[in-house]
Design an enzyme around this catalytic site. Structure first.
Site, PDB file in Angstrom:
ATOM      1  N   TYR A 237       0.809  -1.211   0.000  1.00 59.85           N
ATOM      2  CA  TYR A 237       0.000   0.000   0.000  1.00 59.85           C
ATOM      3  C   TYR A 237       0.846   1.267   0.000  1.00 59.85           C
ATOM      4  O   TYR A 237       0.447   2.302  -0.514  1.00 59.85           O
ATOM      5  CB  TYR A 237      -0.868   0.064   1.260  1.00 59.85           C
TER       6      TYR A 237
ATOM      7  N   THR B 137      -2.946  -6.389  -6.750  1.00 56.06           N
ATOM      8  CA  THR B 137      -2.807  -5.305  -5.787  1.00 56.06           C
ATOM      9  C   THR B 137      -3.131  -5.802  -4.387  1.00 56.06           C
ATOM     10  O   THR B 137      -3.828  -6.811  -4.205  1.00 56.06           O
ATOM     11  CB  THR B 137      -3.737  -4.134  -6.097  1.00 56.06           C
ATOM     12  N   ASP B 138      -2.651  -5.082  -3.405  1.00 51.87           N
ATOM     13  CA  ASP B 138      -3.121  -5.312  -2.051  1.00 51.87           C
ATOM     14  C   ASP B 138      -4.580  -4.881  -1.963  1.00 51.87           C
ATOM     15  O   ASP B 138      -5.139  -4.306  -2.898  1.00 51.87           O
ATOM     16  CB  ASP B 138      -2.233  -4.564  -1.046  1.00 51.87           C
ATOM     17  N   TRP B 139      -5.201  -5.105  -0.846  1.00 49.69           N
ATOM     18  CA  TRP B 139      -6.653  -5.077  -0.735  1.00 49.69           C
ATOM     19  C   TRP B 139      -7.221  -3.650  -0.694  1.00 49.69           C
ATOM     20  O   TRP B 139      -6.724  -2.783  -0.010  1.00 49.69           O
ATOM     21  CB  TRP B 139      -7.073  -5.848   0.509  1.00 49.69           C
TER      22      TRP B 139
END
Length: 614
Positions: free
Chosen positions: A285, A326-328
């Site tokens: 992130y 991608t991260d969440w």
């Protein structure tokens, strides 16, 4: 459960996934992955290809059923995301009984068979073989064999042991239908206040690299195949140097800083993990501040949005052509109960969800983690802001992993095998031994350790069963004890105003003065042994001045700790990071620099116990 097979006139068995009565090239198990992918991409509707590009949380019914309503974290009923939105990548959270978990997986795959081309589901998971329970990071082992956190594996300094663990975890995952791991975590534990160090292999880039590759090979094998669990290695290009140790899940922790000029250290594990064949890569992130790579200033936006990093560094310079997820929740705000956690759109908060998604694709990612908003991507294509060719590029990468895992030919699992494999006795024994061996003896006065049988023990946070099983007798007062044994968590500052925040151990590394005083009073009447659970470093100076022995653990049961302290399984852990002298030293320290010039205890420190008396 076995797949329903058809047979060609010349005797080739195949799954007729689109139900047209003939074996199409994508259904032909004899063809190469590339041929099957190319055939299938040409057949899929735009909606099916878009569905491949989302991976969201799914929840399993405790009885093995599919949940047909929004869950505690999952956003939609199962049938809605599979049949209506065409999603087929899911991150599963809680799992209970292995037989019922396998039954749920099979029911999910059967539902996927009813979609136009029967694309099988890829079920992924965050780590679930250790002790930390944090829905944003990892799950405690439950029915699976239980091992130390990755920091504890790092304390063993043994790549063969790490690969053996990963191979056991692979077998247990695959038995219940989990075929993708959202790990290993290759971040360096250089910022001691950061909340996610337990999931790393410590501060040293060479050790992290060596253990990370061993971990990957345990899950994937030497190449990705039908018995593999595909790994998503994270967090590119290194997620450890968080400003002031705050985590980038939260708006106040969005910045990554490199005041010590050590970006290369954080990047170091990734080229070897790319060369070893990781199926996926996940950027973190964090947004870099004042980062310059090869003379080029890097835009201060979250790494998932950063074309210089994802395309320029990862794809072009490192030559990576696999899946980037991608991260969440980078696109939409996350609504949980009456809380709204803002999208982790660090540096691009001004963009709307359409603009964020467009920028992620321009950066070079293939899949949106934690999202199911297919309508946004379809609208971007309809408006001409994203081409269908760009969608095809990511669809090919995502489908190739499914084909290499053999999911198109058989995604089903055997319930009996799941019950027999998950938590198998020998797996549990190996996990227990790793827990005990990873115990790190930080300080011990002469004749304190190992503990002898028959001692009277004043104990805190240690079970009666574990004490009795090691020939130790609990007493209620330190004054009546031969020795005191106290287990402590590393200090942190409790927080709970944002969703997930309470589970992240952040803030000061100092023990509360009252606790230090109370421990000193115990030590005044009997020898004191303190175990500190090092999910991140702690300032141990006051404990070293007081206790007869101090040990560090990274995920060890009471039984495993006592096996170590009594010498049944000799502890041989070595610190995976420096321990600081004080919080003042921590505050002066650059977040990106591995270790200190003058630590209280250095990386690699650990004492050996004398042999157990005969």
């Amino acid at each position: 459960m076995r797949p329903e097979l058809s047979t060609t006139e010349d005797g080739v068995a195949y799954r007729d996934l689109n139900g047209n009565g003939r074996m199409d090239p994508f259904e032909d198990p004899r063809l190469s992955v590339e041929e099957r992918v190319e055939d299938l991409v040409g057949r899929l509707s735009l909606e099916e290809k878009v569905g491949l590009m989302f991976q969201t949380v799914i929840e399993a019914g405790a009885d093995g059923s599919l949940i047909e309503e929004p869950g505690a974290i999952s956003k939609s009923p199962t049938t809605t995301v599979v049949r209506d939105k065409h999603l087929n990548h899911f991150n599963v959270h809680a799992l209970g009984d292995p037989r019922l978990a396998a039954r749920w997986s099979n029911r999910l795959q059967a539902l996927a068979e009813t979609t136009p081309h029967g694309i099988p589901v890829t079920i992924s998971t965050d780590p679930r073989h250790a002790f930390i329970e944090n829905a944003g990071v990892s799950f405690s082992a439950g029915a699976f064999s239980q091992w130390p956190e990755p920091l504890g594996l790092a304390a063993l300094r043994d790549p063969a042991a790490v690969r053996a663990f990963a191979d056991i975890a692979r077998q247990e995952y695959a038995a219940v239908g989990i075929r993708a791991a959202l790990h290993p975590t290759l971040d360096l534990a250089t910022e001691p206040r950061w909340a996610r160090q337990a999931g790393t292999f410590g501060q040293d880039p060479d050790l992290v690299t060596e253990l990370g590759v061993a971990y990957l090979k345990g899950f994937q094998g030497d190449s990705l195949g039908e018995t593999s669990v595909a790994c998503t290695s994270k967090h590119f290009p290194g997620g450890g140097p968080q400003k002031d140790g705050e985590d980038a899940h939260f708006p106040y922790g969005r910045e990554q800083v490199y005041g010590g000029g050590r970006f290369a250290d954080h990047l170091k594990p990734f080229p070897p993990i790319v060369a070893a064949g990781t199926a996926g890569i996940m950027p973190y992130y964090g947004m870099p501040i004042d980062l310059v790579i090869d003379g080029e200033p890097i835009e201060p936006v979250g790494f998932g949005y950063n074309k210089q990093v994802v395309t320029g560094l990862l794809r072009e310079k490192l030559g990576y052509d696999g899946v980037v997820v991608t991260d969440w929740e980078l696109v939409n705000d996350n609504h949980v109960g009456d809380q709204v956690l803002p999208a982790r759109a660090w540096g691009v908060e001004h963009l709307d969800p359409h603009g964020r998604m467009e920028l992620i694709l321009e950066a070079g990612a293939d899949q949106f983690g934690g999202e199911e908003c297919v309508e946004i991507l379809l609208d971007l294509v309809a408006r001409g802001r994203v081409t269908e060719g760009r969608i095809d590029e990511s669809a090919r990468r995502l489908l190739a992993v499914k084909f290499r895992l053999g999911l198109f030919d058989n995604p089903y699992v055997d319930e009996d095998a799941a019950a027999a494999t998950v938590g198998r006795a020998d797996f549990r024994e190996q996990g227990h031994a790793a827990q005990a061996r990873s115990v790190t003896v930080l300080a011990a006065r002469a004749d304190t350790l190992p503990l002898g049988s028959g001692l009277r023990v004043y104990a805190e946070r240690v079970s009666d069963e574990a004490l009795a099983g090691h020939g130790l007798t609990r007493v209620e007062r330190p004054e009546d004890a031969d020795i005191a044994l106290v287990r402590l968590m590393a200090p942190h500052e409790p927080r709970s105003d944002l969703f997930l925040e309470a589970w992240f151990h952040q803030g000061s590394l100092d023990f509360a003065p009252g606790l230090v005083h109370r421990l000193a009073r115990i030590a005044a009447v009997c020898p004191l042994v303190v175990d500190v659970v090092l999910d991140r470093p702690a300032v141990l100076s006051p404990l070293l001045d007081t206790a007869a022995a101090v040990v560090g653990t990274y995920g060890s049961s009471d039984d495993a700790l006592l096996d170590a302290l009594t010498g049944v399984i000799p502890p041989r852990g070595r610190l995976p990071f420096d321990l600081p002298r004080s919080m003042e030293q921590v505050r002066r320290h650059h977040e990106d620099v591995p270790g200190y010039d003058d630590p209280l205890l250095p990386f690699g420190h650990g004492l050996s116990l004398p042999p157990q008396p005969m």
